[in-house]
Design an enzyme around this catalytic site. Structure first.
Site, PDB file in Angstrom:
ATOM      1  N   ASN A 210       0.853  -1.203   0.000  1.00 32.57           N
ATOM      2  CA  ASN A 210       0.000   0.000   0.000  1.00 32.57           C
ATOM      3  C   ASN A 210       0.880   1.240   0.000  1.00 32.57           C
ATOM      4  O   ASN A 210       2.114   1.136  -0.006  1.00 32.57           O
ATOM      5  CB  ASN A 210      -0.958  -0.031   1.192  1.00 32.57           C
ATOM      6  CG  ASN A 210      -0.213  -0.115   2.505  1.00 32.57           C
ATOM      7  OD1 ASN A 210       0.529   0.776   2.865  1.00 32.57           O
ATOM      8  ND2 ASN A 210      -0.394  -1.222   3.222  1.00 32.57           N
ATOM      9  N   LYS A 289       8.562 -16.950 -10.854  1.00 33.10           N
ATOM     10  CA  LYS A 289       7.799 -15.852 -11.458  1.00 33.10           C
ATOM     11  C   LYS A 289       6.626 -16.418 -12.266  1.00 33.10           C
ATOM     12  O   LYS A 289       6.815 -17.339 -13.078  1.00 33.10           O
ATOM     13  CB  LYS A 289       8.753 -15.066 -12.357  1.00 33.10           C
ATOM     14  CG  LYS A 289       8.201 -13.781 -12.855  1.00 33.10           C
ATOM     15  CD  LYS A 289       9.240 -13.042 -13.686  1.00 33.10           C
ATOM     16  CE  LYS A 289       8.534 -11.936 -14.458  1.00 33.10           C
ATOM     17  NZ  LYS A 289       9.242 -11.544 -15.651  1.00 33.10           N
ATOM     18  N   ILE A 307      -1.763  -7.674  14.424  1.00 35.51           N
ATOM     19  CA  ILE A 307      -0.638  -7.619  15.379  1.00 35.51           C
ATOM     20  C   ILE A 307      -1.024  -6.820  16.621  1.00 35.51           C
ATOM     21  O   ILE A 307      -0.808  -7.243  17.760  1.00 35.51           O
ATOM     22  CB  ILE A 307       0.607  -7.003  14.698  1.00 35.51           C
ATOM     23  CG1 ILE A 307       0.965  -7.799  13.440  1.00 35.51           C
ATOM     24  CG2 ILE A 307       1.785  -6.954  15.669  1.00 35.51           C
ATOM     25  CD1 ILE A 307       2.001  -7.142  12.542  1.00 35.51           C
ATOM     26  N   PHE A 323      -3.589   3.093  15.506  1.00 36.31           N
ATOM     27  CA  PHE A 323      -3.874   4.130  14.510  1.00 36.31           C
ATOM     28  C   PHE A 323      -5.063   3.686  13.685  1.00 36.31           C
ATOM     29  O   PHE A 323      -5.254   2.487  13.466  1.00 36.31           O
ATOM     30  CB  PHE A 323      -2.664   4.335  13.585  1.00 36.31           C
ATOM     31  CG  PHE A 323      -1.726   5.379  14.101  1.00 36.31           C
ATOM     32  CD1 PHE A 323      -0.958   5.142  15.231  1.00 36.31           C
ATOM     33  CD2 PHE A 323      -1.623   6.612  13.469  1.00 36.31           C
ATOM     34  CE1 PHE A 323      -0.108   6.111  15.734  1.00 36.31           C
ATOM     35  CE2 PHE A 323      -0.773   7.588  13.947  1.00 36.31           C
ATOM     36  CZ  PHE A 323      -0.017   7.347  15.079  1.00 36.31           C
ATOM     37  N   LYS A 337     -12.760   0.968  16.778  1.00 38.44           N
ATOM     38  CA  LYS A 337     -11.517   0.177  16.728  1.00 38.44           C
ATOM     39  C   LYS A 337     -10.827   0.179  18.087  1.00 38.44           C
ATOM     40  O   LYS A 337     -10.295  -0.828  18.534  1.00 38.44           O
ATOM     41  CB  LYS A 337     -10.551   0.763  15.682  1.00 38.44           C
ATOM     42  CG  LYS A 337     -10.859   0.287  14.289  1.00 38.44           C
ATOM     43  CD  LYS A 337      -9.908   0.827  13.247  1.00 38.44           C
ATOM     44  CE  LYS A 337     -10.493   0.508  11.869  1.00 38.44           C
ATOM     45  NZ  LYS A 337      -9.785   1.083  10.763  1.00 38.44           N
ATOM     46  N   LYS A 341     -10.344  -3.396  19.978  1.00 41.18           N
ATOM     47  CA  LYS A 341      -8.982  -3.906  20.220  1.00 41.18           C
ATOM     48  C   LYS A 341      -8.545  -3.659  21.661  1.00 41.18           C
ATOM     49  O   LYS A 341      -7.411  -3.959  22.029  1.00 41.18           O
ATOM     50  CB  LYS A 341      -7.992  -3.261  19.239  1.00 41.18           C
ATOM     51  CG  LYS A 341      -8.315  -3.552  17.772  1.00 41.18           C
ATOM     52  CD  LYS A 341      -7.145  -3.259  16.840  1.00 41.18           C
ATOM     53  CE  LYS A 341      -7.611  -3.273  15.394  1.00 41.18           C
ATOM     54  NZ  LYS A 341      -6.542  -3.273  14.408  1.00 41.18           N
TER      55      LYS A 341
HETATM   56  N1  CTP Z   1      -2.898  -3.377  12.648  1.00 43.15           N
HETATM   57  C1  CTP Z   1      -2.088  -4.414  12.997  1.00 43.15           C
HETATM   58  N2  CTP Z   1      -2.133  -5.594  12.308  1.00 43.15           N
HETATM   59  C2  CTP Z   1      -2.980  -5.765  11.293  1.00 43.15           C
HETATM   60  C3  CTP Z   1      -3.826  -4.707  10.922  1.00 43.15           C
HETATM   61  C4  CTP Z   1      -3.762  -3.519  11.612  1.00 43.15           C
HETATM   62  O1  CTP Z   1      -1.281  -4.253  13.927  1.00 43.15           O
HETATM   63  N3  CTP Z   1      -2.998  -6.907  10.651  1.00 43.15           N
HETATM   64  C5  CTP Z   1      -2.859  -2.119  13.410  1.00 43.15           C
HETATM   65  C6  CTP Z   1      -2.352  -0.937  12.655  1.00 43.15           C
HETATM   66  O2  CTP Z   1      -0.960  -0.771  12.835  1.00 43.15           O
HETATM   67  C7  CTP Z   1      -3.146   0.213  13.245  1.00 43.15           C
HETATM   68  C8  CTP Z   1      -4.491  -0.423  13.530  1.00 43.15           C
HETATM   69  O3  CTP Z   1      -4.214  -1.799  13.726  1.00 43.15           O
HETATM   70  O4  CTP Z   1      -2.630   0.633  14.484  1.00 43.15           O
HETATM   71  C9  CTP Z   1      -5.413  -0.284  12.379  1.00 43.15           C
HETATM   72  O5  CTP Z   1      -6.599  -0.927  12.705  1.00 43.15           O
HETATM   73  P1  CTP Z   1      -7.475  -1.746  11.658  1.00 43.15           P
HETATM   74  O6  CTP Z   1      -8.834  -1.904  12.215  1.00 43.15           O
HETATM   75  O7  CTP Z   1      -6.819  -3.002  11.316  1.00 43.15           O
HETATM   76  O8  CTP Z   1      -7.460  -0.771  10.482  1.00 43.15           O
HETATM   77  P2  CTP Z   1      -7.667  -1.184   9.046  1.00 43.15           P
HETATM   78  O9  CTP Z   1      -6.715  -2.244   8.598  1.00 43.15           O
HETATM   79  O10 CTP Z   1      -7.615   0.091   8.281  1.00 43.15           O
HETATM   80  O11 CTP Z   1      -9.115  -1.797   9.146  1.00 43.15           O
HETATM   81  P3  CTP Z   1     -10.287  -1.638   8.151  1.00 43.15           P
HETATM   82  O12 CTP Z   1      -9.685  -1.995   6.843  1.00 43.15           O
HETATM   83  O13 CTP Z   1     -11.307  -2.574   8.641  1.00 43.15           O
HETATM   84  O14 CTP Z   1     -10.693  -0.198   8.265  1.00 43.15           O
END
Ligand code: CTP
Length: 401
Positions: A210, A289, A307, A323, A337, A341
């Protein structure tokens, strides 16, 4: 507001090629809000002249102990009287030697001796001069006298040699001065954090990732280090320099990031998840590949572990900060969120504001509610995030649990 806003700094410039960096340093210190007063030694004045420093600092430049512009003829006392610090950059080998001896035979050495504010020096010299036992001895003496030595760094030198002795870049000296003035609110605390994107391989040359630049995460790592924390930064692939004093572990995928985070966690007081972790990864990574076939193809994806949620759910969980980047309904999603969490603190922002840019607008969420921060550069936002988390951090004894 950063830590240099409204500070009066005396910048001493001694004789060395690195004086060209001092001109840029004056500009950066001024931009950060400091009131800079430049003092040149006779050697310093031979490289870049007073005119440049005067134009950049907006203040008169001083070099003569007997300068009649000072009403009382006491430039050595008046200049450092209400200064917050004296910074000598570049500091030549000769100047360090004179400082170590307590000499006072020109304006800069005299005001260093007569000052009652902190003194920082950024040495700059040829590598053999830096390694000479006399210079080692002088630096040791100065550190014992409470002088902060900033740098030097290793690298290409003006003399054509390569080695230790190059003055830090102006941005690095600026960071060191800001760090010097930053209250050590996280002293003795261990911070583990993630930043950047993850890269989920499809085959040896392709993957899903991303647009996260890592800028916010790296700024937070720098702010934590400035506040005195021991910082481990677990980062996906980004094109950013590692902030000074930060332990950096580079990773690619979410699974690697998770495993390094879990290994780094023992003893952590704080975990900050800034990384834009990919929510999914290809179920299978092709060993070779993938060749085009001309047909449509699909890649089956499987969810990655969360995580942050995993760390926050541990019985020995550190203080966790998350975040959330949202494209709409920030308050509802961000607070949702945070609760899901089980995080004591979450930083929310609208994606349009954040990704890739240098500025950010964020809202902090905690048990007391929402706290919007004014739009500011990511470094400033990072400083305020760290300040907020330091206030919320349980006052438990610092150090490993
Ligand atoms: N995060 C993480 N591990 C993941 C996904 C996210 O540690 N596999 C952490 C990010 O570092 C950030 C937060 O979780 O602190 C983001 O929350 P999340 O709900 O996962 O956000 P998005 O991935 O944007 O969720 P969504 O796509 O549902 O909006």
């Amino acid at each position: 507001m950063n830590e240099l806003q409204g500070r009066k700094l005396v910048l001493g410039v001694t004789g060395g090629v690195a004086a060209y960096k001092a001109a840029e340093l004056v500009r950066l210190l001024g931009k950060a809000g400091a009131d800079v007063h430049v003092v040149l030694t006779a050697g310093g004045a031979r490289f870049v002249t007073a005119v440049t420093y005067q134009a950049l600092s907006g203040n008169p430049v001083w070099s003569d102990l007997w300068d009649a512009r000072m009403d009382n003829n006491m430039a050595h006392i008046d200049l450092s009287r209400d200064a917050d610090a004296v910074l000598v950059a570049p500091a030549s080998a000769d100047f360090l030697a004179r400082l170590a001896q307590g000499r006072s035979d020109d304006l800069l050495s005299t005001l260093c001796l007569a000052r009652d504010c902190p003194l920082l020096v950024a040495p700059a010299m040829n590598r053999q001069m830096w390694e000479h036992p006399a210079t080692r001895r002088n630096v040791h003496t100065l550190m014992g006298d409470g002088v902060s030595v900033v740098g030097p760094a290793a690298g290409d030198q003006a003399c054509g040699e390569v080695g230790m002795g190059r003055m830090l870049e102006p941005e690095e000296v600026l960071d060191a001065v800001i760090a010097f003035f930053t209250p050590k609110r996280l002293a003795g605390r261990k911070v583990v954090m993630t930043a950047g994107p993850t890269f989920e391989a499809i085959d040896p040359v392709r993957g899903i990732t991303n647009t996260s630049s890592g800028k916010m995460g790296y700024a937070i790592a720098a702010a934590c280090a400035c506040a005195g924390a021991e910082v481990t930064l677990v980062s996906g692939p980004v094109a950013l320099p590692v902030p000074a004093g930060v332990r950096h572990i580079g990773v690619q995928s979410a699974l690697q990031m998770r495993s390094v985070v879990l290994q780094s966690l023992p003893g952590a007081d704080v975990f900050i998840g800034v990384a834009a972790v990919a929510d999914y990864r290809p179920l299978l990574t092709a060993e070779h590949k993938i060749k085009k076939s001309g047909e449509t193809m699909s890649i089956e994806l499987t969810p990655n572990p969360d995580i942050l949620a995993e760390v926050a759910a541990r019985p020995d969980a550190p203080f966790c900060v998350g975040f959330a980047a949202e494209s709409r309904e920030l308050d509802a999603y961000a607070e949702g969120k945070r609760r899901n969490k089980k995080l004591p603190m979450l930083v929310g922002n609208l994606v349009a504001d954040a990704l890739g840019g240098d500025d950010n607008t964020v809202i902090l969420y905690d048990d007391a509610g929402r706290h919007p921060l004014p739009r500011a550069p990511k470094q400033e936002i990072a400083r305020q995030i760290v300040e907020h988390l330091a206030k919320l951090l349980p006052a438990a004894a610092a150090g490993p649990h």
